[in-house]
Write a protein that holds these residues in place. Structure first.
Motif, PDB file in Angstrom:
ATOM      1  N   ASN A  25       0.841  -1.194   0.000  1.00  0.00           N
ATOM      2  CA  ASN A  25       0.000   0.000   0.000  1.00  0.00           C
ATOM      3  C   ASN A  25       0.874   1.241   0.000  1.00  0.00           C
ATOM      4  OD1 ASN A  25      -2.745   1.315   0.472  1.00  0.00           O
ATOM      5  ND2 ASN A  25      -1.523   2.195   2.118  1.00  0.00           N
ATOM      6  N   SER A  26       0.382   2.285  -0.654  1.00  0.00           N
ATOM      7  CA  SER A  26       1.068   3.575  -0.640  1.00  0.00           C
ATOM      8  C   SER A  26       0.125   4.616  -0.066  1.00  0.00           C
ATOM      9  CB  SER A  26       1.488   3.969  -2.059  1.00  0.00           C
ATOM     10  OG  SER A  26       2.110   5.235  -2.053  1.00  0.00           O
ATOM     11  N   VAL A  27       0.543   5.246   1.029  1.00  0.00           N
ATOM     12  CA  VAL A  27      -0.303   6.210   1.735  1.00  0.00           C
ATOM     13  C   VAL A  27       0.348   7.590   1.746  1.00  0.00           C
ATOM     14  CG1 VAL A  27       0.640   5.822   4.048  1.00  0.00           C
ATOM     15  CG2 VAL A  27      -1.792   6.374   3.800  1.00  0.00           C
ATOM     16  N   THR A  28       1.201   7.848   0.747  1.00  0.00           N
ATOM     17  CA  THR A  28       2.014   9.066   0.710  1.00  0.00           C
ATOM     18  C   THR A  28       1.207  10.335   0.927  1.00  0.00           C
ATOM     19  OG1 THR A  28       3.437   7.944  -0.881  1.00  0.00           O
ATOM     20  CG2 THR A  28       3.718  10.315  -0.675  1.00  0.00           C
ATOM     21  N   VAL A  29       0.052  10.435   0.288  1.00  0.00           N
ATOM     22  CA  VAL A  29      -0.699  11.691   0.347  1.00  0.00           C
ATOM     23  C   VAL A  29      -1.594  11.790   1.578  1.00  0.00           C
ATOM     24  CG1 VAL A  29      -0.624  12.078  -2.137  1.00  0.00           C
ATOM     25  CG2 VAL A  29      -2.493  10.732  -1.167  1.00  0.00           C
ATOM     26  N   PHE A  30      -1.624  10.750   2.418  1.00  0.00           N
ATOM     27  CA  PHE A  30      -2.390  10.789   3.662  1.00  0.00           C
ATOM     28  C   PHE A  30      -1.466  10.472   4.839  1.00  0.00           C
ATOM     29  CE2 PHE A  30      -6.220   9.230   1.004  1.00  0.00           C
ATOM     30  CZ  PHE A  30      -6.559  10.532   0.661  1.00  0.00           C
ATOM     31  N   PRO A  31      -0.491  11.320   5.138  1.00  0.00           N
ATOM     32  CA  PRO A  31       0.473  10.990   6.197  1.00  0.00           C
ATOM     33  C   PRO A  31      -0.116  11.021   7.600  1.00  0.00           C
ATOM     34  CG  PRO A  31       0.824  13.229   5.414  1.00  0.00           C
ATOM     35  CD  PRO A  31      -0.187  12.617   4.495  1.00  0.00           C
ATOM     36  N   ALA A  32      -1.317  11.584   7.741  1.00  0.00           N
ATOM     37  CA  ALA A  32      -2.012  11.538   9.028  1.00  0.00           C
ATOM     38  C   ALA A  32      -3.376  10.885   8.844  1.00  0.00           C
ATOM     39  CB  ALA A  32      -2.161  12.936   9.618  1.00  0.00           C
ATOM     40  N   GLY A  33      -3.431   9.939   7.912  1.00  0.00           N
ATOM     41  CA  GLY A  33      -4.650   9.187   7.642  1.00  0.00           C
ATOM     42  C   GLY A  33      -4.281   7.771   7.252  1.00  0.00           C
ATOM     43  N   SER A  34      -5.072   7.171   6.383  1.00  0.00           N
ATOM     44  CA  SER A  34      -4.806   5.796   5.966  1.00  0.00           C
ATOM     45  C   SER A  34      -5.466   5.566   4.618  1.00  0.00           C
ATOM     46  CB  SER A  34      -5.349   4.803   6.997  1.00  0.00           C
ATOM     47  OG  SER A  34      -6.765   4.892   7.081  1.00  0.00           O
ATOM     48  N   HIS A  35      -5.338   4.367   4.111  1.00  0.00           N
ATOM     49  CA  HIS A  35      -6.088   3.913   2.944  1.00  0.00           C
ATOM     50  C   HIS A  35      -6.969   2.752   3.376  1.00  0.00           C
ATOM     51  CE1 HIS A  35      -3.481   5.433  -0.679  1.00  0.00           C
ATOM     52  NE2 HIS A  35      -4.191   6.379  -0.122  1.00  0.00           N
ATOM     53  N   GLU A  36      -8.145   2.637   2.762  1.00  0.00           N
ATOM     54  CA  GLU A  36      -9.023   1.529   3.141  1.00  0.00           C
ATOM     55  C   GLU A  36      -8.382   0.181   2.850  1.00  0.00           C
ATOM     56  OE1 GLU A  36      -9.831   2.155  -1.146  1.00  0.00           O
ATOM     57  OE2 GLU A  36      -9.602   3.488   0.567  1.00  0.00           O
ATOM     58  N   ARG A  37      -7.468   0.130   1.858  1.00  0.00           N
ATOM     59  CA  ARG A  37      -6.854  -1.155   1.525  1.00  0.00           C
ATOM     60  C   ARG A  37      -6.011  -1.710   2.668  1.00  0.00           C
ATOM     61  NH1 ARG A  37      -5.675   1.622  -4.048  1.00  0.00           N
ATOM     62  NH2 ARG A  37      -6.444   3.271  -2.698  1.00  0.00           N
ATOM     63  N   VAL A  38      -5.435  -0.830   3.490  1.00  0.00           N
ATOM     64  CA  VAL A  38      -4.715  -1.307   4.675  1.00  0.00           C
ATOM     65  C   VAL A  38      -5.650  -2.135   5.547  1.00  0.00           C
ATOM     66  CG1 VAL A  38      -3.639  -0.565   6.840  1.00  0.00           C
ATOM     67  CG2 VAL A  38      -3.056   0.590   4.698  1.00  0.00           C
ATOM     68  N   TRP A  39      -6.830  -1.586   5.801  1.00  0.00           N
ATOM     69  CA  TRP A  39      -7.756  -2.228   6.734  1.00  0.00           C
ATOM     70  C   TRP A  39      -8.441  -3.435   6.105  1.00  0.00           C
ATOM     71  CZ3 TRP A  39      -5.473  -0.161  10.382  1.00  0.00           C
ATOM     72  CH2 TRP A  39      -5.229   1.207  10.472  1.00  0.00           C
ATOM     73  N   TYR A  40      -8.787  -3.352   4.827  1.00  0.00           N
ATOM     74  CA  TYR A  40      -9.409  -4.507   4.170  1.00  0.00           C
ATOM     75  C   TYR A  40      -8.439  -5.682   4.129  1.00  0.00           C
ATOM     76  CZ  TYR A  40     -13.789  -2.366   2.708  1.00  0.00           C
ATOM     77  OH  TYR A  40     -15.046  -1.803   2.709  1.00  0.00           O
ATOM     78  N   ALA A  41      -7.168  -5.411   3.868  1.00  0.00           N
ATOM     79  CA  ALA A  41      -6.185  -6.494   3.841  1.00  0.00           C
ATOM     80  C   ALA A  41      -6.062  -7.151   5.208  1.00  0.00           C
ATOM     81  CB  ALA A  41      -4.836  -5.956   3.379  1.00  0.00           C
ATOM     82  N   MET A  42      -6.035  -6.341   6.262  1.00  0.00           N
ATOM     83  CA  MET A  42      -5.968  -6.913   7.609  1.00  0.00           C
ATOM     84  C   MET A  42      -7.193  -7.763   7.894  1.00  0.00           C
ATOM     85  SD  MET A  42      -4.367  -3.871   9.949  1.00  0.00           S
ATOM     86  CE  MET A  42      -2.726  -3.222   9.601  1.00  0.00           C
ATOM     87  N   ALA A  43      -8.355  -7.275   7.485  1.00  0.00           N
ATOM     88  CA  ALA A  43      -9.580  -8.046   7.699  1.00  0.00           C
ATOM     89  C   ALA A  43      -9.533  -9.375   6.962  1.00  0.00           C
ATOM     90  CB  ALA A  43     -10.790  -7.239   7.242  1.00  0.00           C
ATOM     91  N   CYS A  44      -8.863  -9.382   5.812  1.00  0.00           N
ATOM     92  CA  CYS A  44      -8.792 -10.597   4.990  1.00  0.00           C
ATOM     93  C   CYS A  44      -7.619 -11.495   5.362  1.00  0.00           C
ATOM     94  CB  CYS A  44      -8.699 -10.214   3.515  1.00  0.00           C
ATOM     95  SG  CYS A  44     -10.217  -9.493   2.856  1.00  0.00           S
ATOM     96  N   GLY A  45      -6.826 -11.112   6.358  1.00  0.00           N
ATOM     97  CA  GLY A  45      -5.768 -11.982   6.843  1.00  0.00           C
ATOM     98  C   GLY A  45      -4.423 -11.820   6.179  1.00  0.00           C
TER      99      GLY A  45
END
Length: 390
Positions: free
Chosen positions: A294-314
């Motif tokens: 994942n690349s979150v460069t433009v949200f340095p004080a946020g996140s991307h949903e893909r971070v969380w979806y990947a964690m949910a999917c193991g």
């Protein structure tokens, strides 16, 4: 009982249907009578889109006519409800999924009694500088509940999901800046350095870089400033993705998403392109992957949903650092560091994949703080507090 209607377009090539369904479930768990209202993707044809939109408007009109205690939840301030007959403004929460400058015109034309969210804490400064007159609240990206069908059979080593488009290389950046007069070009270069190398956020970086040249956004003019800010943000994101996908030669990477001509000069030998996938396929790929990039460069004080979806999917997650993510998860324990992966040419990922039991222990460890803090159902609490005060 307070009611809520979560409204969305059925965009197949995104995770927004899952997002809205989970927000509705989360509101219901918090005592709000919540339902989902979906109209067709505009890609299905204008006639189908308009008919579906009219059905949603009729559903809202019935709630207005019944004088229900209700509010709407929608996305990116794009929908218009001006055709509705009502005695008072609609209460509305609009979840803005991207940077506020990407939806500037929608945000500044939204009516009714609207609360607007933002996904990176730094975006509060943009809203203060260019106030819309609406309430704003921080609501970062989230994800679904952890997948109960956890399994260790994961044939995909490294997965990247996202669209890839130029300009993404520095020579392309310079070519785009060529028409700009100095000192504007110098300010843009400085702002990019602040984003890419200092962990800066695009608006504050560009604002600061302009100030260093004795310039202001207001002096530059709103539209030229927004155009430059949008270009800077898009380039920073594309450049970071290009650097990530061309810098990890030691590992096999599967890419799911649209790849525009010119992004790769030549597709690296270790990169396999699947093309566009819909939401169901994206989730299936995450369940079969060991690491998600994942690349979150433009949200340095946020996140991307893909971070969380990947964690949910193991899957384990390799991402750039973010102060927001770092509040509840640790790099090394819960996450792999994208900067380290690039600096090593992919060696850190190859070693993590090779070490018994690979990255699955990290994925399991990440699920605990993820499920406690970052599901969409947790995010629904932000909406409920904003709309009911409870």
């Amino acid at each position: 009982m307070t009611k809520a209607l979560v409204v969305l377009s059925d965009a197949r090539f995104s995770l927004l249907r899952s997002t809205c369904a989970e927000l509705a479930e989360g509101l219901a768990e918090l005592g709000v009578e919540a339902a989902l209202a979906c109209f067709p993707d505009p890609a299905d044809g204008q006639a189908a889109f308009e008919a579906g939109y009219d059905r949603v408007l009729a559903r809202i009109q019935a709630m207005v006519d019944a004088d229900d205690d209700f509010f709407l939840v929608d996305l990116n301030c794009k929908l218009s409800y001006t055709s509705l007959r009502r005695r008072r403004p609609l209460r509305r929460f609009s979840y803005v999924t991207d940077a506020p400058w990407s939806q500037f015109d929608h945000i500044h034309s939204v009516g009714d009694d609207t609360t607007i969210s933002y996904v990176d804490r730094h975006h509060a400064a943009f809203h203060q500088r260019f106030a819309s007159g609406r309430r704003t609240v921080f609501m970062p990206h989230g994800g679904p509940p952890p997948d109960p069908a956890w399994h260790d059979e994961r044939p995909i080593d490294v997965l990247f999901i996202g669209n890839l488009a130029p300009p993404c290389r520095m020579e392309q950046f310079e070519a785009a800046l060529a028409p700009l007069p100095e000192p504007l070009g110098r300010a843009a270069r400085l702002a990019l350095d602040m984003v890419l190398w200092d962990g800066g956020e695009p608006f504050t970086a560009l604002d600061g870089a302009l100030a260093a040249e004795g310039l202001t956004p207001e002096g530059l003019g709103l539209r030229p400033f927004l155009d430059l800010l949008r270009f800077l943000s898009a380039f920073a994101e594309s450049h970071a993705r290009h650097r990530l996908l061309t810098g990890l030669g030691r590992v096999r990477i599967t890419v799911a998403g649209r790849v525009a001509p010119g992004f790769f000069d030549t597709v690296p030998d270790n990169v396999h392109l699947l093309g566009m996938v819909d939401e169901a396929a994206a989730l299936a790929l995450m369940r079969r992957s060991r690491i998600l990039l994942n690349s979150v460069t433009v949200f340095p004080a946020g996140s991307h949903e893909r971070v969380w979806y990947a964690m949910a999917c193991g899957a384990a997650v390799c991402t750039e650092r973010s102060s927001f993510i770092g509040e509840t998860l640790d790099w090394g324990t819960h996450l792999l560091d994208a900067a380290d992966a690039i600096a090593s040419g992919g060696d850190t990922l190859a070693e993590a994949l090779a070490a018994p039991p690979g990255v699955l222990e990290m994925a399991r460890a990440a699920r605990i703080p993820y499920s406690a803090n970052h599901t969409w159902r947790r995010r629904a609490g932000i909406i409920r507090r904003a709309m009911t005060g409870g």
